[in-house]
Scaffold this motif. Sequence first.
Motif, PDB file in Angstrom:
ATOM      1  N   PHE A  46      38.389  43.253  47.844  1.00 56.11           N
ATOM      2  CA  PHE A  46      38.714  42.777  49.191  1.00 56.11           C
ATOM      3  C   PHE A  46      40.146  42.272  49.205  1.00 56.11           C
ATOM      4  O   PHE A  46      40.543  41.506  48.327  1.00 56.11           O
ATOM      5  N   VAL A  47      40.911  42.672  50.207  1.00 56.40           N
ATOM      6  CA  VAL A  47      42.311  42.272  50.331  1.00 56.40           C
ATOM      7  C   VAL A  47      42.451  41.336  51.533  1.00 56.40           C
ATOM      8  O   VAL A  47      41.770  41.499  52.550  1.00 56.40           O
ATOM      9  N   SER A  48      43.356  40.382  51.417  1.00 57.57           N
ATOM     10  CA  SER A  48      43.592  39.405  52.486  1.00 57.57           C
ATOM     11  C   SER A  48      44.344  40.023  53.662  1.00 57.57           C
ATOM     12  O   SER A  48      44.881  41.121  53.570  1.00 57.57           O
ATOM     13  N   ARG A  49      44.381  39.286  54.762  1.00 57.88           N
ATOM     14  CA  ARG A  49      45.095  39.751  55.965  1.00 57.88           C
ATOM     15  C   ARG A  49      46.581  39.998  55.687  1.00 57.88           C
ATOM     16  O   ARG A  49      47.159  40.947  56.169  1.00 57.88           O
ATOM     17  N   LYS A  50      47.211  39.127  54.925  1.00 56.22           N
ATOM     18  CA  LYS A  50      48.630  39.296  54.592  1.00 56.22           C
ATOM     19  C   LYS A  50      48.851  40.391  53.558  1.00 56.22           C
ATOM     20  O   LYS A  50      49.968  40.869  53.390  1.00 56.22           O
ATOM     21  N   GLY A  51      47.783  40.753  52.832  1.00 56.63           N
ATOM     22  CA  GLY A  51      47.901  41.798  51.824  1.00 56.63           C
ATOM     23  C   GLY A  51      48.463  41.317  50.503  1.00 56.63           C
ATOM     24  O   GLY A  51      48.750  42.114  49.627  1.00 56.63           O
ATOM     25  N   ASP A  52      48.567  39.994  50.344  1.00 56.96           N
ATOM     26  CA  ASP A  52      49.138  39.465  49.103  1.00 56.96           C
ATOM     27  C   ASP A  52      48.086  38.889  48.154  1.00 56.96           C
ATOM     28  O   ASP A  52      48.414  38.401  47.084  1.00 56.96           O
ATOM     29  N   ARG A  53      46.822  38.956  48.564  1.00 55.10           N
ATOM     30  CA  ARG A  53      45.736  38.427  47.738  1.00 55.10           C
ATOM     31  C   ARG A  53      44.600  39.441  47.678  1.00 55.10           C
ATOM     32  O   ARG A  53      44.351  40.157  48.647  1.00 55.10           O
ATOM     33  N   ILE A  54      43.933  39.478  46.541  1.00 53.29           N
ATOM     34  CA  ILE A  54      42.813  40.386  46.374  1.00 53.29           C
ATOM     35  C   ILE A  54      41.720  39.678  45.584  1.00 53.29           C
ATOM     36  O   ILE A  54      42.013  38.881  44.690  1.00 53.29           O
ATOM     37  N   LYS A  55      40.470  39.931  45.961  1.00 47.75           N
ATOM     38  CA  LYS A  55      39.315  39.450  45.216  1.00 47.75           C
ATOM     39  C   LYS A  55      38.488  40.662  44.825  1.00 47.75           C
ATOM     40  O   LYS A  55      38.301  41.573  45.623  1.00 47.75           O
ATOM     41  N   VAL A  56      38.001  40.642  43.586  1.00 46.11           N
ATOM     42  CA  VAL A  56      37.141  41.714  43.088  1.00 46.11           C
ATOM     43  C   VAL A  56      35.850  41.060  42.605  1.00 46.11           C
ATOM     44  O   VAL A  56      35.872  40.179  41.743  1.00 46.11           O
ATOM     45  N   LEU A  57      34.727  41.505  43.170  1.00 43.06           N
ATOM     46  CA  LEU A  57      33.418  40.946  42.865  1.00 43.06           C
ATOM     47  C   LEU A  57      32.589  41.957  42.086  1.00 43.06           C
ATOM     48  O   LEU A  57      32.563  43.140  42.430  1.00 43.06           O
ATOM     49  N   THR A  58      31.899  41.498  41.054  1.00 45.23           N
ATOM     50  CA  THR A  58      30.978  42.364  40.304  1.00 45.23           C
ATOM     51  C   THR A  58      29.882  41.517  39.687  1.00 45.23           C
ATOM     52  O   THR A  58      30.024  40.303  39.523  1.00 45.23           O
ATOM     53  N   TRP A  59      28.791  42.174  39.344  1.00 42.86           N
ATOM     54  CA  TRP A  59      27.665  41.540  38.655  1.00 42.86           C
ATOM     55  C   TRP A  59      27.756  41.897  37.187  1.00 42.86           C
ATOM     56  O   TRP A  59      27.981  43.053  36.834  1.00 42.86           O
ATOM     57  N   SER A  60      27.576  40.914  36.312  1.00 44.24           N
ATOM     58  CA  SER A  60      27.665  41.173  34.881  1.00 44.24           C
ATOM     59  C   SER A  60      26.707  40.273  34.114  1.00 44.24           C
ATOM     60  O   SER A  60      26.883  39.050  34.117  1.00 44.24           O
ATOM     61  N   ARG A  61      25.717  40.848  33.500  1.00 42.21           N
ATOM     62  CA  ARG A  61      24.804  40.158  32.588  1.00 42.21           C
ATOM     63  C   ARG A  61      24.327  38.793  33.069  1.00 42.21           C
ATOM     64  O   ARG A  61      24.589  37.776  32.432  1.00 42.21           O
ATOM     65  N   GLY A  62      23.669  38.772  34.201  1.00 45.63           N
ATOM     66  CA  GLY A  62      23.059  37.535  34.658  1.00 45.63           C
ATOM     67  C   GLY A  62      23.906  36.653  35.544  1.00 45.63           C
ATOM     68  O   GLY A  62      23.504  35.543  35.873  1.00 45.63           O
ATOM     69  N   GLY A  63      25.075  37.130  35.957  1.00 49.84           N
ATOM     70  CA  GLY A  63      25.906  36.313  36.841  1.00 49.84           C
ATOM     71  C   GLY A  63      27.000  37.125  37.497  1.00 49.84           C
ATOM     72  O   GLY A  63      27.324  38.231  37.070  1.00 49.84           O
ATOM     73  N   PHE A  64      27.549  36.575  38.557  1.00 47.27           N
ATOM     74  CA  PHE A  64      28.637  37.241  39.262  1.00 47.27           C
ATOM     75  C   PHE A  64      29.978  36.857  38.660  1.00 47.27           C
ATOM     76  O   PHE A  64      30.164  35.735  38.202  1.00 47.27           O
ATOM     77  N   VAL A  65      30.895  37.809  38.670  1.00 43.62           N
ATOM     78  CA  VAL A  65      32.269  37.593  38.234  1.00 43.62           C
ATOM     79  C   VAL A  65      33.150  37.815  39.449  1.00 43.62           C
ATOM     80  O   VAL A  65      32.990  38.811  40.164  1.00 43.62           O
ATOM     81  N   LEU A  66      34.064  36.895  39.702  1.00 42.87           N
ATOM     82  CA  LEU A  66      34.990  37.017  40.817  1.00 42.87           C
ATOM     83  C   LEU A  66      36.414  36.918  40.285  1.00 42.87           C
ATOM     84  O   LEU A  66      36.825  35.885  39.776  1.00 42.87           O
ATOM     85  N   LEU A  67      37.139  38.018  40.391  1.00 48.72           N
ATOM     86  CA  LEU A  67      38.543  38.069  39.978  1.00 48.72           C
ATOM     87  C   LEU A  67      39.390  37.843  41.228  1.00 48.72           C
ATOM     88  O   LEU A  67      39.126  38.452  42.268  1.00 48.72           O
TER      89      LEU A  67
END
Length: 121
Positions: A46-67
């Motif tokens: 997911f990218v922000s409105r300004k386009g200068d930030r990004i979040k990447v979400l995934t599931w990994s071995r019993g929990g979520f990871v958010l980059l």
Amino acid sequence: MFALPASVRVVLAVEPVDMRKSIDGLMALVRTAWGEDVYSGHLFAFVSRKGDRIKVLTWSRGGFVLLYKRLEAGRFRLPPVDAGAQAVTLDATQLAMLLDGIDVAQVRRQPAWTPPERTGS
């Protein structure tokens, strides 16, 4: 950064997303807007409105990871998107280029090699 197997899909939101959304808010978008399984192990970006930030979400071995990445200068260069699409699928290389600030649309890939067809026996 990190290596991803070819079986992992990367789904990038076409529309900007409010970066105040937490894991639960992003999960809701993945489920309701895209109808995707958040527990699949695929990556959802997911990218922000300004386009200068990004979040990447995934599931990994019993929990979520958010980059989360914020560029101090410039904007993430998104790939071309078909009209009306809610998301676009990337491969691991395209995600790495996107996170490094490379304009994916300007990169030209060589055609993938395939073995010649076998004729007759």
